[in-house]
Design an enzyme around this catalytic site. Structure first.
Site, PDB file in Angstrom:
ATOM      1  N   HIS A 278      -5.403 -33.396  16.935  1.00 42.75           N
ATOM      2  CA  HIS A 278      -4.299 -34.226  17.412  1.00 42.75           C
ATOM      3  C   HIS A 278      -3.166 -33.377  17.959  1.00 42.75           C
ATOM      4  O   HIS A 278      -2.031 -33.837  18.061  1.00 42.75           O
ATOM      5  CB  HIS A 278      -3.821 -35.131  16.270  1.00 42.75           C
ATOM      6  CG  HIS A 278      -4.912 -36.047  15.806  1.00 42.75           C
ATOM      7  ND1 HIS A 278      -5.123 -37.294  16.373  1.00 42.75           N
ATOM      8  CD2 HIS A 278      -5.889 -35.869  14.890  1.00 42.75           C
ATOM      9  CE1 HIS A 278      -6.175 -37.844  15.785  1.00 42.75           C
ATOM     10  NE2 HIS A 278      -6.663 -37.008  14.888  1.00 42.75           N
TER      11      HIS A 278
ATOM     12  N   GLU B 220      10.429  -4.513   4.755  1.00 44.44           N
ATOM     13  CA  GLU B 220      10.530  -5.915   4.331  1.00 44.44           C
ATOM     14  C   GLU B 220      10.261  -6.057   2.835  1.00 44.44           C
ATOM     15  O   GLU B 220      11.013  -6.699   2.102  1.00 44.44           O
ATOM     16  CB  GLU B 220       9.514  -6.784   5.085  1.00 44.44           C
ATOM     17  CG  GLU B 220       9.786  -6.954   6.566  1.00 44.44           C
ATOM     18  CD  GLU B 220       9.103  -5.896   7.419  1.00 44.44           C
ATOM     19  OE1 GLU B 220       8.839  -4.779   6.915  1.00 44.44           O
ATOM     20  OE2 GLU B 220       8.838  -6.186   8.602  1.00 44.44           O
TER      21      GLU B 220
ATOM     22  N   LYS C  15       9.273  -0.778  14.412  1.00 43.27           N
ATOM     23  CA  LYS C  15       9.835  -0.450  13.089  1.00 43.27           C
ATOM     24  C   LYS C  15      10.908   0.622  13.229  1.00 43.27           C
ATOM     25  O   LYS C  15      11.986   0.525  12.651  1.00 43.27           O
ATOM     26  CB  LYS C  15       8.742   0.116  12.169  1.00 43.27           C
ATOM     27  CG  LYS C  15       7.769  -0.896  11.613  1.00 43.27           C
ATOM     28  CD  LYS C  15       6.876  -0.196  10.571  1.00 43.27           C
ATOM     29  CE  LYS C  15       5.664  -1.020  10.206  1.00 43.27           C
ATOM     30  NZ  LYS C  15       4.688  -0.301   9.376  1.00 43.27           N
TER      31      LYS C  15
ATOM     32  N   GLY D  29      -4.828  -1.968   4.969  1.00 42.66           N
ATOM     33  CA  GLY D  29      -4.045  -3.113   4.477  1.00 42.66           C
ATOM     34  C   GLY D  29      -4.719  -4.443   4.751  1.00 42.66           C
ATOM     35  O   GLY D  29      -4.797  -5.314   3.881  1.00 42.66           O
ATOM     36  N   ARG D  30      -5.249  -4.612   5.952  1.00 42.93           N
ATOM     37  CA  ARG D  30      -5.835  -5.914   6.319  1.00 42.93           C
ATOM     38  C   ARG D  30      -7.242  -6.090   5.758  1.00 42.93           C
ATOM     39  O   ARG D  30      -7.874  -7.111   5.988  1.00 42.93           O
ATOM     40  CB  ARG D  30      -5.818  -6.080   7.840  1.00 42.93           C
ATOM     41  CG  ARG D  30      -6.430  -4.921   8.611  1.00 42.93           C
ATOM     42  CD  ARG D  30      -6.080  -5.006  10.087  1.00 42.93           C
ATOM     43  NE  ARG D  30      -6.563  -3.862  10.850  1.00 42.93           N
ATOM     44  CZ  ARG D  30      -5.904  -2.718  11.023  1.00 42.93           C
ATOM     45  NH1 ARG D  30      -4.721  -2.547  10.464  1.00 42.93           N
ATOM     46  NH2 ARG D  30      -6.407  -1.750  11.745  1.00 42.93           N
TER      47      ARG D  30
ATOM     48  N   LYS E 262       0.837  -1.198   0.000  1.00 42.82           N
ATOM     49  CA  LYS E 262       0.000   0.000   0.000  1.00 42.82           C
ATOM     50  C   LYS E 262       0.877   1.256   0.000  1.00 42.82           C
ATOM     51  O   LYS E 262       0.698   2.154  -0.788  1.00 42.82           O
ATOM     52  CB  LYS E 262      -0.921  -0.023   1.222  1.00 42.82           C
ATOM     53  CG  LYS E 262      -1.829   1.161   1.333  1.00 42.82           C
ATOM     54  CD  LYS E 262      -2.799   1.008   2.496  1.00 42.82           C
ATOM     55  CE  LYS E 262      -3.528   2.317   2.743  1.00 42.82           C
ATOM     56  NZ  LYS E 262      -4.445   2.261   3.868  1.00 42.82           N
TER      57      LYS E 262
ATOM     58  N   GLU F 289      -4.828  -6.866  14.597  1.00 43.13           N
ATOM     59  CA  GLU F 289      -4.302  -5.540  14.250  1.00 43.13           C
ATOM     60  C   GLU F 289      -5.440  -4.515  14.351  1.00 43.13           C
ATOM     61  O   GLU F 289      -5.227  -3.349  14.654  1.00 43.13           O
ATOM     62  CB  GLU F 289      -3.677  -5.537  12.851  1.00 43.13           C
ATOM     63  CG  GLU F 289      -2.656  -4.425  12.661  1.00 43.13           C
ATOM     64  CD  GLU F 289      -1.876  -4.511  11.364  1.00 43.13           C
ATOM     65  OE1 GLU F 289      -2.478  -4.324  10.291  1.00 43.13           O
ATOM     66  OE2 GLU F 289      -0.657  -4.756  11.405  1.00 43.13           O
TER      67      GLU F 289
HETATM   68  O1  F6P Z   1       2.163  -4.147   9.940  1.00 44.01           O
HETATM   69  C1  F6P Z   1       1.749  -2.869   9.672  1.00 44.01           C
HETATM   70  C2  F6P Z   1       1.239  -2.727   8.269  1.00 44.01           C
HETATM   71  O2  F6P Z   1       1.070  -1.369   8.034  1.00 44.01           O
HETATM   72  C3  F6P Z   1      -0.052  -3.489   8.006  1.00 44.01           C
HETATM   73  O3  F6P Z   1      -1.171  -2.828   8.447  1.00 44.01           O
HETATM   74  C4  F6P Z   1       0.006  -3.643   6.531  1.00 44.01           C
HETATM   75  O4  F6P Z   1      -0.897  -4.610   6.060  1.00 44.01           O
HETATM   76  C5  F6P Z   1       1.451  -4.042   6.361  1.00 44.01           C
HETATM   77  O5  F6P Z   1       2.148  -3.228   7.298  1.00 44.01           O
HETATM   78  C6  F6P Z   1       2.021  -3.845   4.984  1.00 44.01           C
HETATM   79  O6  F6P Z   1       1.941  -2.514   4.562  1.00 44.01           O
HETATM   80  P1  F6P Z   1       2.152  -2.120   3.060  1.00 44.01           P
HETATM   81  O7  F6P Z   1       1.074  -2.738   2.251  1.00 44.01           O
HETATM   82  O8  F6P Z   1       2.091  -0.623   3.039  1.00 44.01           O
HETATM   83  O9  F6P Z   1       3.500  -2.615   2.612  1.00 44.01           O
END
Ligand code: F6P
Length: 551
Positions: free
Chosen positions: A392, A217, A512, A275-276, A211, A361
């Site tokens: 199990h 990452e 972060k 995002g979620r 987003k 979240e």
């Molecule tokens: O973990 C925090 C967060 O902002 C989530 O809400 C989101 O889904 C994820 O990081 C990834 O964010 P992006 O889509 O901006 O890379």
């Protein structure tokens, strides 16, 4: 925690009534409730939008339900639902509308944000995605050397990964098997290394899903993917290849261009999609590539059916409202700390992981909208595994442990892979588990089986452990959409009753920021200014990372 400032408790009369009611009924058993009401199963189940929900095995009476409904009403749920659907900026800490429901609004509906009808924009992106998906699926979209795409790698994390991977696994049955899909999320280099290990750059397409397009990452993985594409042993050795092998899914055009992806190959969405809550936006491009545009639209129709149900059904017949209120009953009155979601459907194996971000979240919050501390527990810990595997492993604790764990069982009447008696055995286990949890096995029953006296307590099942059973006919794209929307709206109702902002996630920021500060410290030798524990850990890492490997 102080009770003084909680609007839920101070502005609803229902909360106090529920507290008193809880004291009155907390020891009543499901055995007794069923014995005294032969119609209980029929009265406490609902059918709608392709789902049948049996909530009769909950520790509730008519009065409980009435009081919970009153709680919803006194919490202003109706006007909050209307506010969300009409594009009001209900995510107050980020000053944003919350409009994932617009992602599945049919053409012709109007939802206005800041004076603009967003529905045509949603459909324009869907059309662009469809055109692209058709080209990739048919082999018309070529890699740099003219070969069709064989493997799609989604690079993203959080909502830009969990939704796509869950949906791909859930709908794999409907996918085009000539295309393979992989998902890279973790910044651990192992993730991208293993995902690309046996791939051919000439036939690999990366979807960089983020987003913000700034997530550490994802950006780290995307850069490594680019290096792999261009510079690995069989890499394409030409910057221009990026255009054929990378597309972006983002709200941030500037950063996409900076990365070197042609913004022609970018699929956009909007800041009013959390995002979620984004698996049905362009973030779902991998899903569309897998199952095709038509089935993707069927999935959107399923989401929309649940949206309509949620928006219009009276609370007494409203699936998300009832399930949310039951979860609040256990969370805040029985003190349950967790909730298990147990799909008896192998294709839903990633559903619990997906739900963890959606629920935790969203509702892992310690202050109310007003900024005052909450005075009751908020989000439960959601967890689960597909059945029957979980049986199990951890079900022992659900049956005989000391904690109350409300369970949602999810099952389907028909298997997508009907082999011999597998499906009957699978579904028998859903019904058996819910029955065993509710009614247990008494000492008398155990004794009557001839069990030695000393062994009896070990073999007694107390029962009285609540569950919902959600049944649908078959796992289709439409039903997947309906199920996801069900839980999205459960989260919404919980947030409204708790008076929290379910749509921000400030709690992920501090870690972060600190990680960004520590990265250069690991690589350099500067004096450390953390606490003694963090300093010592960094020093140990600095020392051991440069030691040679044994052997
Ligand atoms: O973990 C925090 C967060 O902002 C989530 O809400 C989101 O889904 C994820 O990081 C990834 O964010 P992006 O889509 O901006 O890379």
């Amino acid at each position: 925690m102080s009770q003084a400032m909680n609007p839920t408790r101070s502005t609803t009369t229902a909360w106090a009534s529920l507290t008193a009611h809880f004291e009155a009924i907390k020891d009543r058993t499901l055995r007794e409730l069923f014995d005294t009401d032969p119609e209980r199963a029929a009265r406490y189940s609902l059918e709608g939008t392709g789902l049948f929900v049996d909530f009769s095995k909950n520790r509730i009476t008519d009065e409980t339900l009435q009081l919970l409904q009153r709680l919803a009403k006194e919490s202003g749920l109706r006007s909050k639902i209307d506010a969300m659907f009409s594009g009001e900026k209900i995510n107050i800490t980020e000053n944003r509308a919350v409009l994932h429901v617009a992602l599945r609004a049919p053409k012709g509906e109007a939802i206005i944000v800041d004076g603009v009808d967003v529905v045509p924009e949603v459909h324009a992106v869907l059309d662009k995605m469809s055109g692209f998906a058709d080209r990739v699926r048919s082999g018309d979209w070529k890699g740099f050397t003219g070969k069709p795409i064989k493997t799609v790698v989604n690079v993203g994390i959080g909502g830009s990964d969990l939704g796509p991977v869950m949906a791909y696994e859930a709908l794999r049955h409907y996918s085009q098997r000539s295309l393979a899909f992989r998902f890279v999320s973790n910044v651990d280099g192992t993730d991208i290394a293993e995902a690309t290990y046996d791939l051919d750059p000439e036939t690999t397409l990366f979807l960089v899903a983020s987003k913000t397009f700034t997530t550490l990452e994802t950006m780290t993985n995307a850069h490594s993917a680019r290096t792999w594409l261009l510079e690995s042993a069989n890499g394409l050795k030409n910057e221009k290849a990026v255009a054929n092998h990378f597309v972006a899914i983002s709200t941030n055009e500037k950063e996409v261009a900076k990365f070197g992806i042609d913004t022609e190959n970018m699929f956009g969405f909007w800041d009013w999609v959390g995002g979620r809550y984004s698996m049905d936006s362009a973030i779902g491009l991998s899903t569309m590539l897998a199952i095709g545009p038509e089935k993707f639209r069927q999935m959107l129709a399923g989401f929309h059916a649940m949206d309509d149900h949620f928006r219009t059904a009276p609370f007494e017949e409203n699936l998300p409202v009832i399930m949310a209120l039951l979860s609040i009953w256990y969370n805040d009155f029985f003190g349950a700390q967790t909730a298990a979601v147990l799909p008896y459907e192998q294709y839903l194996k990633r559903f619990p992981a997906y739900l963890q971000q959606l629920t935790m979240e969203s509702n892992g919050k310690h202050v109310q909208l007003s900024g005052d501390p909450v005075t009751q527990n908020t989000g439960a810990i959601y967890w689960g595994e597909p059945g029957t595997n979980g049986q199990h492993s951890f079900y022992q604790l659900i049956h005989q442990g000391t904690r109350l764990i409300p369970c949602d069982f999810i099952g389907f009447s028909r298997s997508l892979n009907p082999i011999d008696t597998h499906h009957d055995i699978l579904i028998a286990n859903v019904f058996a588990q819910a029955e065993a949890l509710a009614f247990g096995k008494t000492a008398e029953q155990v004794k009557a089986e001839g069990t030695a006296d000393w062994l009896v307590p070990h073999r007694v099942f107390e029962g009285n452990r609540p569950s919902n059973v959600i049944l649908a006919k078959e796992l289709t794209p439409e039903i997947l959409g309906t199920l996801v929307a069900l839980y999205e709206h459960i989260v919404f109702v919980q947030g409204v009753v708790w008076q929290i902002d379910s749509f921000d996630q400030w709690g992920v920021e501090l870690g972060k920021v600190l990680a960004n500060r520590i990265v250069p410290e690991l690589q350099g030798q500067d004096e450390l200014k953390h606490d003694s524990s963090t300093n010592a850990l960094i020093e140990r890492y600095r020392k051991t990372r440069s030691e040679s490997r044994p052997g």
